[in-house]
Design a protein around this motif. Structure first.
Motif, short mmCIF file in Angstrom:
data_model
loop_
_atom_site.label_atom_id
_atom_site.label_comp_id
_atom_site.label_asym_id
_atom_site.label_seq_id
_atom_site.Cartn_x
_atom_site.Cartn_y
_atom_site.Cartn_z
N SER A 44 0.82 -1.21 0.00
CA SER A 44 0.00 0.00 0.00
C SER A 44 0.86 1.26 0.00
CB SER A 44 -0.93 -0.02 1.22
OG SER A 44 -1.67 1.18 1.29
N TRP A 45 1.80 1.35 0.96
CA TRP A 45 2.56 2.61 1.04
C TRP A 45 3.60 2.73 -0.06
CZ3 TRP A 45 7.75 2.85 1.42
CH2 TRP A 45 8.46 1.85 2.07
N SER A 46 4.20 1.61 -0.49
CA SER A 46 5.23 1.70 -1.54
C SER A 46 4.61 2.12 -2.87
CB SER A 46 5.99 0.37 -1.69
OG SER A 46 5.12 -0.69 -2.04
N ALA A 47 3.41 1.61 -3.18
CA ALA A 47 2.73 2.02 -4.42
C ALA A 47 2.37 3.50 -4.35
CB ALA A 47 1.48 1.18 -4.63
N ARG A 48 1.88 3.93 -3.19
CA ARG A 48 1.50 5.33 -3.04
C ARG A 48 2.70 6.26 -3.21
NH1 ARG A 48 -0.11 4.99 1.72
NH2 ARG A 48 1.67 5.92 2.79
N VAL A 49 3.82 5.90 -2.60
CA VAL A 49 5.02 6.74 -2.69
C VAL A 49 5.56 6.77 -4.12
CG1 VAL A 49 7.42 7.00 -1.93
CG2 VAL A 49 5.65 6.40 -0.28
N LEU A 50 5.54 5.64 -4.80
CA LEU A 50 5.99 5.61 -6.20
C LEU A 50 5.12 6.51 -7.07
CD1 LEU A 50 6.83 1.82 -6.61
CD2 LEU A 50 8.45 3.70 -6.82
N LEU A 51 3.82 6.46 -6.87
CA LEU A 51 2.91 7.31 -7.65
C LEU A 51 3.16 8.79 -7.34
CD1 LEU A 51 -0.38 5.21 -7.37
CD2 LEU A 51 0.89 5.71 -9.47
N GLU A 52 3.41 9.09 -6.06
CA GLU A 52 3.70 10.48 -5.68
C GLU A 52 4.99 10.96 -6.34
OE1 GLU A 52 3.86 10.31 -1.46
OE2 GLU A 52 1.67 10.24 -1.19
N LYS A 53 5.98 10.09 -6.40
CA LYS A 53 7.26 10.47 -7.01
C LYS A 53 7.11 10.68 -8.52
CE LYS A 53 10.31 8.44 -3.53
NZ LYS A 53 10.86 9.75 -3.10
#
Length: 778
Positions: A364-373
């Motif tokens: 959940s958090w790794s996908a969110r951070v990748l999308l934010e980046k």
């Protein structure tokens, strides 16, 4: 880029066996390249209690023996322009020699090189090692402090040192915790500005500071961490004087090699070596060794490879990354290390349990951070395609051969790495992968496989004509697309690929027949024929269409069973026939519902027929006969095999229903999405809105689908039970095909995307440029 001919790999001047030998040697014995920068720092360590005597004279001797003709040290490969790493290494070696007043000529030539190329250090566009502004500035301060006269304007030196001051004062990068970790990693560049007691919080069990010889040497030089001497003693002894930029990193280097070989489609040739590496990795994992567990990228890659190779591991070792702070507060977070983040995201997709909250949270958090980046443009342009692809195409929907072609065409040769810049640590480059040899072998292997695929596809076209299936006007035969599904998942033999494809074509054609092309009399006739099997003569054919279909199924099944006889050492046609009987029985029930306009009262009633009617049974049963060991009667009758088959069929049915429910409702066909929506609406949960009920139904379907996928992966990757691992793997491969087919709406039925994918694997030549034949290895 160039489209290469079929024999391009062998035309590169290196025989295939030589390529295998070079790669095998790298796999078995990781040769970490020496780091001139780290060696220089180790060379500056004095004997304890005597600041006039070097502790590691062998490191000094290596420096004296390894200066380039132009006066530099470092990774000075032919054709590589002067970069910041070479400047850093050269200055470090000059300072180390000056520290012990030796090598006057070497110092002079090194200083001249620095003077000629100092502008590179000030060029913000030049690729820089990690922490360069700090480490290079620290060396400049150290050089002037030892009385070295640098042939550089003082204003330029002050400018570089000022950059360090600005970087130390600003809080632009990462959290306070990640900043402390990073500053410990580059602590040798801080000198008296560093809180050396704080650095000791990052000492590993082996005595090092974050496995960095240079940082470890600096703590000793500044009167701390004398326990680190044992670490430096070991490393200098192991490598004979020079030291690598990080040690240990054997596990990471070997796992990178294994991952690269698999991604390039040539791992089968190194199965023994890969097995040994993964066995070693498994031991490290079970003993919670720091080398594996304390590095985010290494730990995530190890988990992914071990789980997919069937090692019995839980996700407990990944618990340390369950919070986003594990990345934000690390060196990886400080350096915006997209690769580490991507490894975590990939590993999170290998959940085997619905209640595995560890992998769920990481995903959940790794996908969110990748999308934010991505949205904030914080991902380097060279890494962006891989990140976008990973987010779009989950591991469980990737077909290996298609993925491998993409990887081959995007693979970085040594020449490309020269242009783009190495993946650097504090100095040099990370990894010991022989890129050029791997690319040459992968290209050769891909071209060879395409020749095989094209011949097998011709044979399948002949089979279609022989069975007269091409006479059935309603049949969606599409041999290329169907064969692609067998080739793209790398089924291990021609017989397995052919059996898989033939039954895919047959099940699709029979399904179309039951979906409205056949009359009630005809479909009942076909069901009775398949039920009677060898006794079909007692039944007779109600139409030519039924005759063509039955003989295609019957004769093909007989041929497959006969071909499997030497492997299975018995006649297995009954198992194929039984799988067909279960399939058409489910299809008949669905056809009767449609004809009678009957709607099942529950989802369970619908699935009792719809699962078998999805028709995975004949495909997997036939292909399984050719993928591994003998399959006894016990295997086919086991609860495990039946459960695996049920899961694969259920996954296919749910995926199909979610993508086709609108069309099937118009056709008067029952669909699980519709039944879920009706159930939800009647229960009052949808607020009376049909749209809301349908959306709630689809959410529930996705949840069930996800649970089936988790359970399937658990069964496939656990220790061997009744069903042999190669056979179990077939069910996972089928699931991947199904997820790929239904990844985009109506992708299968429009066929355009599928045909393009099929051509990419079977027909279209690689678009790649191979390195010159005289290339060395990295």
């Amino acid at each position: 880029s160039l489209g290469l001919g079929r024999n391009a790999g062998s035309q590169q001047g290196m025989h295939k066996n030589e390529l295998h030998d070079k790669i095998r040697k790298k796999l078995r014995d990781v040769q970490l390249p020496p780091s001139s920068y780290d060696t220089a720092w180790v060379a500056m360590v004095p004997v304890q209690g005597s600041h006039q005597t070097p502790r590691f004279p062998q490191s000094i001797e290596w420096i004296l023996q390894n200066q380039y003709d132009d006066g530099s040290w470092g990774t000075n490969l032919p054709g590589l322009v002067v970069n910041k790493d070479i400047l850093l290494c050269t200055l470090a070696c000059v300072v180390a020699l000056k520290r012990w007043n030796t090598g006057g000529d070497h110092i002079s030539r090194g200083l001249n090189f620095i003077g000629r190329n100092f502008s590179v250090a000030m060029d913000e566009q030049t690729v820089a090692p990690v922490g360069f502004n700090i480490t290079f500035s620290g060396l400049l301060s150290l050089a002037t402090g030892t009385g070295l006269e640098l042939p550089v304007m003082q204003t330029d030196i002050d400018g570089i040192i000022h950059i360090r001051k600005i970087e130390l004062e600003r809080d632009a990068y990462g959290t306070a915790s990640s900043r402390r970790a990073f500053m410990a990693y580059v602590s040798e560049g801080l000198g008296n500005l560093q809180d050396w007691n704080q650095v000791m919080a990052y000492q590993r069990k082996n005595g090092s500071i974050l496995n960095s010889p240079s940082a470890t040497a600096a703590t000793i030089i500044h009167g701390h961490n004398y326990s680190g001497l044992a670490y430096l003693d070991f490393v200098t002894s192991k490598f004979g004087g020079p030291v690598p930029v990080m040690y240990p990193q054997n596990a990471y280097s070997q796992l990178c090699m294994v991952d690269t070989l698999e991604r390039m489609g040539i791992s089968k040739s190194f199965a023994c070596e890969i097995s040994d590496i993964l066995d070693m990795t498994y031991r490290l994992w079970m003993h919670n060794e720091e080398e594996l567990m304390l590095d985010m990228r290494t730990c995530a890659m190890a988990f992914r490879l071990l789980r997919m190779h069937g090692y019995d591991i839980t996700s407990d070792g990944m618990a340390q990354f369950v919070e986003q702070s594990s990345f934000d507060d690390s060196i990886h977070g400080y350096l915006n290390d997209t690769k580490a983040l991507l490894e975590l995201y990939k590993s999170s997709q290998l959940r085997c349990l619905e209640d595995d909250l560890i992998l769920e949270e990481i995903g959940s958090w790794s996908a969110r951070v990748l999308l934010e980046k991505i949205s904030s443009k914080m991902i380097h342009i060279s890494e962006l395609p891989e990140v976008e692809y990973a987010l779009k195409c989950p591991i469980y929907a990737i077909l290996e051969r298609l993925e491998q072609k993409r990887n081959i065409e995007q693979f970085k040769t040594k020449e490309q790495l020269k242009i783009e810049g190495f993946k650097m640590l504090k100095s040099g480059y990370c990894g010991v992968i022989p890129n050029d040899e791997i690319l040459a072998l992968a290209v050769d292997e891909f071209h060879s496989s395409q020749s095989v695929y094209q011949q097998e596809l011709q044979d399948l076209n002949s089979w279609v004509a022989q069975t007269r299936l091409d006479e059935l006007k309603f049949a969606r035969l599409m041999p290329s697309i169907t064969y692609f599904s067998a080739a793209a998942i790398l089924l291990p033999s021609e017989s397995a690929r052919i059996a898989w494809t033939q039954n895919c074509i047959l099940t699709t054609t029979v399904d179309d027949f039951f979906d409205g092309e056949g009359s009630k009399e005809e479909i009942e006739n076909l069901v009775k024929l398949i039920e009677k099997w060898d006794g079909y003569g007692e039944i007779g054919f109600s139409s030519e269409c039924v005759e063509i279909l039955f003989y295609a199924v019957y004769n093909t099944s007989k041929q497959i069973a006969e071909k499997a006889m030497p492997l299975q050492k018995r006649n297995v046609v009954d198992h194929i026939a039984e799988s067909w009987w279960f399939t058409v029985r489910g299809m008949l029930t669905e056809a009767e519902w449609r004809m009678d306009k009957y709607v099942p009262t529950t989802v369970e009633e619908y699935m009792s027929a719809a699962v078998d009617s999805f028709a995975v049974g004949p495909i997997i049963t036939s292909a399984a006969l050719f993928v591994g060991p003998e399959l006894s009667e016990e295997v086919f009758r086991s609860e495990e095999y039946i459960h695996l088959m049920n899961l694969a069929n259920t996954i296919g049915r749910l995926l199909n229903d979610m993508q086709t429910y609108e069309k099937e409702i118009k056709m008067g066909k029952v669909n699980s999405v519709m039944l879920h929506a009706l159930s939800h609406s009647s229960g009052g949960g949808g607020g009376g809105s049909p749209e809301a009920s349908m959306e709630e139904a689809k959410r529930e379907m996705r949840r069930i689908l996800q649970g089936c996928r988790f359970e399937l992966l658990r069964l496939v990757t656990r220790d061997a039970d009744v069903v042999p691992p190669p056979c179990r793997k077939l069910f996972w491969l089928m699931s991947k095909v199904l997820h790929f087919v239904y990844m985009e709406k109506d992708r299968y039925f429009t066929a355009e995307g599928m045909m393009a994918s099929a051509n990419a694997v079977i027909l279209d030549p690689l678009q790649v440029t191979l390195p010159p034949s005289d290339s060395g290895t990295l």
